[in-house]
Scaffold this active site. Structure first.
Site: not given
Length: 446
Positions: A100, A239, A241, A243
């Site tokens: 992340s 960010d 990833d 999400d």
């Protein structure tokens, strides 16, 4: 749990999280779903752009096929893309390789079940037992050995889903995107291009090392400058990833997850699309957001910190909107997980429909100054249960009245007690915090 936390198995690559761990996770998952259904398991695998994601992908896939599963490789894709394709492609489960917003030296493995939700803890516990050698699973042989499938069409279907979710044109709208040199780099621009926007992208050249480095939703200043210097209408930062999403208005002001919840909550409620007229923030959302919800006559139900708690509340009650200050927003009528690109599309829907700027839409919310103090303690559970500490919180609340609040919570991973004070001024925050900080003195690590 020993390895899997609230957001998967995460650690420094080849230290906290090793290739051996990844191989064993693949081995157990491939065997578990195959044995459970007496057929080859079908598992979809995605990753972000950090250098170590490639070796973890190889290890996971090797483990999967060695246990007889067929591994479908999405390659670089946002975490919500894996969740979407797990459901859309009717896979047994999905695996995402990402840490992340963490630095490139870290990595993680997240698992989702066939419904696109975070993997059931019972299954994660079985995987942990296998990692620790408490059980064994057989290797596949002959034609039972699995196969790897290059599954780029899955990513294309996810992009098509995002585009089709927007029933509006962005022709003539100038939008800035900060892709954090991460998963959004291969997805975000094609989506906004297809909707006709004039897209100005930064930080979309991943090299394996630059993910989240001075960019993305955790380092918003570059996007703020970009929006102002280019004269853009709005900006969105994701960010690693993708999400999460943090927005920037036309003036360069940060629009965090709390403000996004307000803007979208008011709009959805106005059009009868906010289930129960209720938004689901966490206890860490700004006190000013709760005040604004009250003034807008919106109900809210707070949860513990963590998107899994937000979604559990949403799912249990049928709510359609929830999220965190960090920009992890869940639109429950569309997806079952936070999706940064979807969030930016929903914000654009509000802007287009209301014909107002983002700064105008956020204006009713007066965010309060926040003071967060982390106190390292000898025993966080004892500190949280101490009568003196509990009494100090009550004292602080009586001191503030309806001007703010004090929230005390224990860290889930470290020997810390976090004291959050919110009030109209920084000085009031300091005064309110002092009650509890003094009570915690006897527990502090010297």
């Amino acid at each position: 749990m020993k390895y899997f936390g609230t957001d998967g198995f995460r650690g420094e690559a080849n230290k906290g999280l090793t290739v051996d761990h990844a191989f064993k996770i693949g081995r157990y998952v491939g065997w578990y779903y195959g044995a459970r259904q007496e057929r080859k398991a079908r598992v979809v695998v995605g990753k972000d752009t950090r250098r170590s994601s490639y070796m973890f992908e190889s290890a996971l896939v090797a483990g999967l096929v060695a246990s007889g599963a067929d591994a479908y490789m999405l390659h670089v894709i946002p975490t919500p893309g894996v969740a979407y394709e797990t459901v859309d492609g009717r896979f047994d489960c999905g695996i995402m390789i990402s840490a992340s917003h963490n630095p490139y030296t870290d990595n993680g493995i997240k698992l989702v079940n066939g419904e696109g939700y975070k993997m059931d803890e019972e299954v994660l516990e079985l995987i942990e037992d296998y990692i620790d050698g408490k059980c064994d699973v057989p290797l596949a042989t002959g034609d039972s050995i699995g196969a790897t499938i290059d599954y780029m069409q899955g990513r294309n279907r996810y992009i098509a889903f995002l585009i089709s979710s927007a029933n509006f044109s962005l022709q003539g709208v100038k939008i800035g995107l900060d892709c954090a040199n991460g998963s959004a780099s291969s997805v975000a621009k094609p989506v906004f291009d297809a909707l006709g926007a004039d897209v100005r992208v930064i930080n979309n050249s991943p090299d394996g090392f630059n993910i989240n480095v001075d960019c993305g939703s955790t380092h918003i200043d570059r996007l703020r400058r970009h929006v102002v210097e280019q004269g853009l209408d709005v900006g969105f930062a994701y960010d690693g990833d993708a999400d999460r999403c943090i927005a920037v208005d036309e003036r360069g002001n940060v629009v965090d997850g709390d403000l996004i919840l307000y803007v979208c909550g008011v709009y959805l409620n106005k059009h009868g699309r906010l289930t129960g007229g209720t938004v689901v923030p966490t206890v860490m959302s700004n006190y000013g957001l709760f005040k604004a919800f009250d003034e807008a006559r919106l109900s809210y139900e707070t949860t513990a910190v963590g998107d899994k708690h937000v979604y559990a509340c949403m799912r249990a009650n049928g709510y359609s909107l929830g999220g965190e200050q960090s920009g992890h927003i869940i639109f429950g009528d569309i997806e079952c997980t936070g999706d940064g690109i979807m969030t930016s599309l929903r914000v654009m829907e509000v802007l287009r429909a209301e014909r107002e700027t983002l700064s105008q839409l956020c204006a009713p919310v007066k965010l309060y100054p926040q003071l967060l103090t982390n106190v390292r303690v000898t025993d966080r559970d004892a500190a949280m249960a101490d009568e003196g500490v509990l009494a100090s919180v009550k004292q602080a609340e009586e001191f503030l009245g309806d001007r703010g609040r004090v929230l005390v919570r224990a860290s889930g991973t470290e020997p810390l007690v976090r004291v959050l004070a919110e009030a109209p001024t920084k000085e009031l925050c300091e005064e309110a915090s002092a009650f509890t900080l003094k009570a915690l003195d006897s527990f502090k690590v010297e």
